[in-house]
Design an enzyme around this catalytic site. Structure first.
Site, PDB file in Angstrom:
ATOM      1  N   ARG A  68       0.825  -1.085   0.043  1.00 22.95           N
ATOM      2  CA  ARG A  68      -0.008   0.094   0.028  1.00 22.95           C
ATOM      3  C   ARG A  68       0.846   1.374   0.183  1.00 22.95           C
ATOM      4  O   ARG A  68       0.291   2.255  -0.646  1.00 22.95           O
ATOM      5  CB  ARG A  68      -0.927   0.000   1.341  1.00 22.95           C
ATOM      6  CG  ARG A  68      -1.839   1.297   1.200  1.00 22.95           C
ATOM      7  CD  ARG A  68      -2.915   1.069   2.115  1.00 22.95           C
ATOM      8  NE  ARG A  68      -2.367   1.089   3.667  1.00 22.95           N
ATOM      9  CZ  ARG A  68      -3.087   1.194   4.666  1.00 22.95           C
ATOM     10  NH1 ARG A  68      -4.176   0.934   4.526  1.00 22.95           N
ATOM     11  NH2 ARG A  68      -2.438   1.144   5.910  1.00 22.95           N
ATOM     12  N   HIS A 112     -19.317  10.732   3.630  1.00 25.87           N
ATOM     13  CA  HIS A 112     -19.797   9.552   4.087  1.00 25.87           C
ATOM     14  C   HIS A 112     -21.358   9.600   4.329  1.00 25.87           C
ATOM     15  O   HIS A 112     -21.917  10.462   4.760  1.00 25.87           O
ATOM     16  CB  HIS A 112     -18.976   9.058   5.533  1.00 25.87           C
ATOM     17  CG  HIS A 112     -19.848   7.764   5.976  1.00 25.87           C
ATOM     18  ND1 HIS A 112     -19.277   6.710   5.436  1.00 25.87           N
ATOM     19  CD2 HIS A 112     -20.482   7.609   6.808  1.00 25.87           C
ATOM     20  CE1 HIS A 112     -19.867   5.620   6.174  1.00 25.87           C
ATOM     21  NE2 HIS A 112     -20.569   5.962   7.104  1.00 25.87           N
ATOM     22  N   GLN A 176     -28.170  15.561  -0.804  1.00 18.59           N
ATOM     23  CA  GLN A 176     -27.708  16.374   0.356  1.00 18.59           C
ATOM     24  C   GLN A 176     -26.017  16.125   0.032  1.00 18.59           C
ATOM     25  O   GLN A 176     -25.233  17.243   0.369  1.00 18.59           O
ATOM     26  CB  GLN A 176     -28.000  15.914   1.773  1.00 18.59           C
ATOM     27  CG  GLN A 176     -29.324  16.363   1.927  1.00 18.59           C
ATOM     28  CD  GLN A 176     -29.921  17.536   1.826  1.00 18.59           C
ATOM     29  OE1 GLN A 176     -29.362  18.486   2.110  1.00 18.59           O
ATOM     30  NE2 GLN A 176     -30.900  17.657   0.912  1.00 18.59           N
TER      31      GLN A 176
HETATM   32  C1  GRF Z   1     -21.324   8.248  -1.757  1.00 19.09           C
HETATM   33  O1  GRF Z   1     -22.523   7.722  -1.216  1.00 19.09           O
HETATM   34  C2  GRF Z   1     -20.224   8.688  -0.762  1.00 19.09           C
HETATM   35  O2  GRF Z   1     -20.984   8.996   0.391  1.00 19.09           O
HETATM   36  C3  GRF Z   1     -19.579   7.445  -0.529  1.00 19.09           C
HETATM   37  O3  GRF Z   1     -19.537   6.604  -1.815  1.00 19.09           O
HETATM   38  C4  GRF Z   1     -20.527   7.115  -2.533  1.00 19.09           C
HETATM   39  C5  GRF Z   1     -19.972   7.650  -3.849  1.00 19.09           C
HETATM   40  O4  GRF Z   1     -20.873   7.856  -4.794  1.00 19.09           O
HETATM   41  N1  GRF Z   1     -18.443   7.703   0.038  1.00 19.09           N
HETATM   42  P1  GRF Z   1     -20.297   8.652  -6.134  1.00 19.09           P
HETATM   43  O5  GRF Z   1     -19.311   8.039  -6.776  1.00 19.09           O
HETATM   44  O6  GRF Z   1     -19.852  10.066  -5.498  1.00 19.09           O
HETATM   45  O7  GRF Z   1     -21.813   8.807  -6.781  1.00 19.09           O
END
Ligand code: GRF
Length: 205
Positions: A68, A112, A176
């Site tokens: 990593r 998140h 949101q």
């Molecule tokens: C979103 O739900 C974000 O909160 C999470 O991963 C998803 C990514 O969606 N961390 P996108 O690729 O931005 O459409």
């Protein structure tokens, strides 16, 4: 005009949050410029969105590196080469390790899809729905070495409706996300975020 912050995004998936950031920056709603998008997945929609916006789109495959640290060192060198100041994780499906955190300490954000500290980890919207919460939401936070544990910048709440499926709820949360992620980057660019321990103080605008 405020100083423009140079953002590098890491994404593994469809990239709708990335799109919201690109759009906010292009419209001049936030003083930010996305200088590079890097994905660990060649087929990520996020890379296609970047190309469409004229932003350099790079695929860096984990399997091309022994560990990593080496993988992240490559990512760091790509970010640094483009003058990136702020790293935005936008659906990046890997836990960030010490090489990346060390290079961009206090300068990595994540979105998140839950009201942290509830429901960290994968499929947070489904976790919340299965748990039966009545209010759900999303969180933009600075990234530390834990899983979804860093200082919270902005949260948005949404109701869970009686007939919602987990997918309905996820869609309501996503709207949101698209609002608060650019907003958090805008606050950072404006120099309005001050981290005090676990707390992020948003200075008056
Ligand atoms: C979103 O739900 C974000 O909160 C999470 O991963 C998803 C990514 O969606 N961390 P996108 O690729 O931005 O459409």
């Amino acid at each position: 005009m405020a100083r423009v912050v140079t953002v590098g995004a890491l994404a593994s998936g469809r990239g709708t949050n990335l799109q919201a950031i690109i759009d906010a920056a292009a419209a001049g709603r936030i003083a930010a410029r996305v200088a590079v998008v890097i994905s660990d997945r060649r087929d990520a929609g996020a890379l296609e969105r970047a190309r469409r916006a004229g932003i350099p789109a790079l695929h860096v495959a984990r399997r091309d590196f022994l560990g990593r640290d080496q993988f992240e060192a490559r990512i760091v060198s790509e970010l640094v080469a483009r003058g990136v100041e702020l790293v935005a994780l936008a659906g990046y499906m890997r836990v960030v390790g010490p090489a990346l955190i060390g290079a961009f300490r206090g300068r990595i954000m994540n979105i998140h899809p839950a009201l942290l500290p509830a429901f960290p980890g994968l499929e947070a919207q489904r976790q919340a729905w299965e748990h039966g919460v009545k209010v759900a939401g999303c969180t933009v936070h600075f990234v530390d070495s834990g899983m979804d544990t860093g200082p919270i910048i902005i949260q948005a709440a949404v109701p869970v409706r009686e007939d919602d499926s987990a997918e309905d709820l996820a869609a309501r949360i996503l709207e949101q996300e698209h609002r608060i992620y650019p907003e958090a980057i805008g606050l950072y660019a404006a120099g309005r975020l001050r981290v005090e321990g676990r707390r992020v103080r948003v200075l008056g605008g």
